[in-house]
Design an enzyme around this catalytic site. Structure first.
Site, PDB file in Angstrom:
ATOM      1  N   THR A  37       3.089   2.729   4.293  1.00 38.76           N
ATOM      2  CA  THR A  37       3.332   1.318   4.625  1.00 38.76           C
ATOM      3  C   THR A  37       4.539   1.157   5.527  1.00 38.76           C
ATOM      4  OG1 THR A  37       2.268   0.496   2.637  1.00 38.76           O
ATOM      5  CG2 THR A  37       3.945  -0.925   3.586  1.00 38.76           C
ATOM      6  N   THR A 109       4.423   5.084  -0.421  1.00 39.06           N
ATOM      7  CA  THR A 109       4.958   5.067  -1.781  1.00 39.06           C
ATOM      8  C   THR A 109       3.929   5.489  -2.832  1.00 39.06           C
ATOM      9  OG1 THR A 109       4.405   2.732  -2.083  1.00 39.06           O
ATOM     10  CG2 THR A 109       6.598   3.233  -1.207  1.00 39.06           C
ATOM     11  N   ASP A 110       2.634   5.455  -2.472  1.00 38.07           N
ATOM     12  CA  ASP A 110       1.616   5.713  -3.500  1.00 38.07           C
ATOM     13  C   ASP A 110       1.736   7.109  -4.112  1.00 38.07           C
ATOM     14  OD1 ASP A 110       0.582   3.201  -3.284  1.00 38.07           O
ATOM     15  OD2 ASP A 110      -1.036   3.761  -1.912  1.00 38.07           O
TER      16      ASP A 110
HETATM   17  N1  ASP Z   1      -0.573   2.603   1.151  1.00 37.47           N
HETATM   18  C1  ASP Z   1       0.761   2.931   1.187  1.00 37.47           C
HETATM   19  C2  ASP Z   1       0.938   4.448   1.107  1.00 37.47           C
HETATM   20  O1  ASP Z   1       0.790   5.084   2.099  1.00 37.47           O
HETATM   21  C3  ASP Z   1       1.570   2.257   0.182  1.00 37.47           C
HETATM   22  C4  ASP Z   1       3.002   2.323   0.556  1.00 37.47           C
HETATM   23  O2  ASP Z   1       3.403   3.113   1.380  1.00 37.47           O
HETATM   24  O3  ASP Z   1       3.770   1.548  -0.016  1.00 37.47           O
HETATM   25  O4  ASP Z   1       1.229   4.987   0.066  1.00 37.47           O
END
Ligand code: ASP
Length: 343
Positions: A37, A109-110
């Site tokens: 993200t 973050t995932d």
């Molecule tokens: N979809 C995202 C990721 O690549 C979520 C994030 O980065 O917060 O994990």
């Protein structure tokens, strides 16, 4: 972050306007970008690594920064092969650049918990590796990515960050890779260490550390990627009310080198999952039981009679990583349990 702290940070950002030097010969900090993200916008493709950092001129006040894009993916698509690639790149860069202060990895973050824990066990240098991400995309109101990158670089050049293992920095909080959990689907304070707390804070005036993670990591860890082409396969099977052991049979049929069984609190299992442990014991595949509950340890090993190993307080997705690495050194059950007791 309090309103006061936010205002102080914004004031710091407002006075800093020096342009970022383009690809300097000598760098203080390497930023490796991987997507997530933090590189995303609601419309259009993900931002490339160089543009991500170019948008934060305040960095020039903190360090000389070099950027390298490793990949550009949502972290749900990061694989064990990518973990190996990241660890190798980081180790190679530290070995080649004695003047480097630290490395910042931008990441979704995932699965940041997984990548952070893997690097925590496989980076072979005491210099800081700091992972940063964001919960808001670059074109949302009040994006958190730029401040998180700036704070990640500030932490990477902080002397006290050396020897702390891999760190996760978001929302001004500094977490240890082993202990950190993503706890919220949406909010910017998603990364918490519910059991042990943060290791420090990237406050507007200075970076402070409160404690040290005691489990071995980086230079004290025993895992060597030099002779590994691919990580041993480890499946995760999850117990639930009325568990059907055919799921374990299917996992065993794939002939993984190990299995993690996600249990209820305290390592307790349904009758079906206990039957599944018998199947696994007969197949010779080691099974590590890890609790689905974030707080506290599994006390002792409640499933020792079924030949299962126990992951103490590591969550299943981190137990899988430790089992993968442990299996590069041994397949012996007692030796594997020693690894889980140590890390
Ligand atoms: N979809 C995202 C990721 O690549 C979520 C994030 O980065 O917060 O994990």
């Amino acid at each position: 972050m309090s309103l006061l702290a936010r205002c102080a940070l914004l004031a710091t950002l407002a006075v800093a306007s020096a342009p970022l030097a383009a690809q300097p010969a000598r760098s203080d900090v390497l930023v490796l970008t991987t997507g997530g993200t933090i590189a995303s916008r609601a419309t259009g493709p993900m931002t490339d690594g160089a543009s991500l950092v170019r948008g934060i001129p305040e960095l020039a006040k903190v360090a000389t920064v070099r950027v390298e894009e490793l990949m550009r993916v949502p972290s749900s698509q990061v694989t064990p092969a990518d973990w190996l690639r990241m660890a190798r790149r980081i180790n190679a860069e530290f070995a080649a650049t004695p003047s480097l202060r630290g490395i910042v990895v931008t990441h979704g973050t995932d699965t940041m918990e997984e990548t952070a824990f893997f690097l925590n066990l496989t980076v072979r240098d005491p210099r800081p590796v700091v992972m940063v991400g964001s919960m808001r995309g670059g074109d949302e109101v009040s994006p958190d990515g730029p401040a998180n990158i700036l704070n990640g670089v500030r932490v990477a050049v902080t002397a006290a960050a050396k020897g702390q293992g891999v760190l996760v920095v978001l929302n001004e909080d500094i977490s240890a890779a082993r202990d950190v959990w993503k706890t919220d689907n949406r909010r910017v304070d998603t990364f918490q260490s519910p059991e042990r707390g943060y290791v420090g804070a990237a406050d507007p005036d200075t970076v402070v550390f409160f404690r040290r993670a005691l489990q071995p990591h980086t230079t004290a860890a025993e895992f060597d990627l030099a002779n590994i082409d691919a990580l041993p396969s480890v499946e995760i099977v999850t117990d639930y009310a009325g568990f059907d052991s055919t799921l374990m049979a299917a996992a065993i049929a794939r002939r993984p080198r190990g299995i993690v069984l996600t249990s209820f609190a305290g390592g307790r299992l349904s009758a079906g999952a206990r039957g599944a442990l018998r199947l696994a014991a007969a197949s010779g595949i080691p099974v590590v039981v890890a609790s689905r509950v974030p707080g506290g340890r599994i006390v002792g090993n409640p499933n020792a009679a079924l030949q299962a190993l126990v992951a103490s307080d590591l969550p299943p997705h981190k137990a899988r990583i430790l089992l993968m690495l442990a299996l590069t050194r041994t397949s012996d059950r007692a030796a594997l349990q020693t690894v889980f007791d140590r890390y």
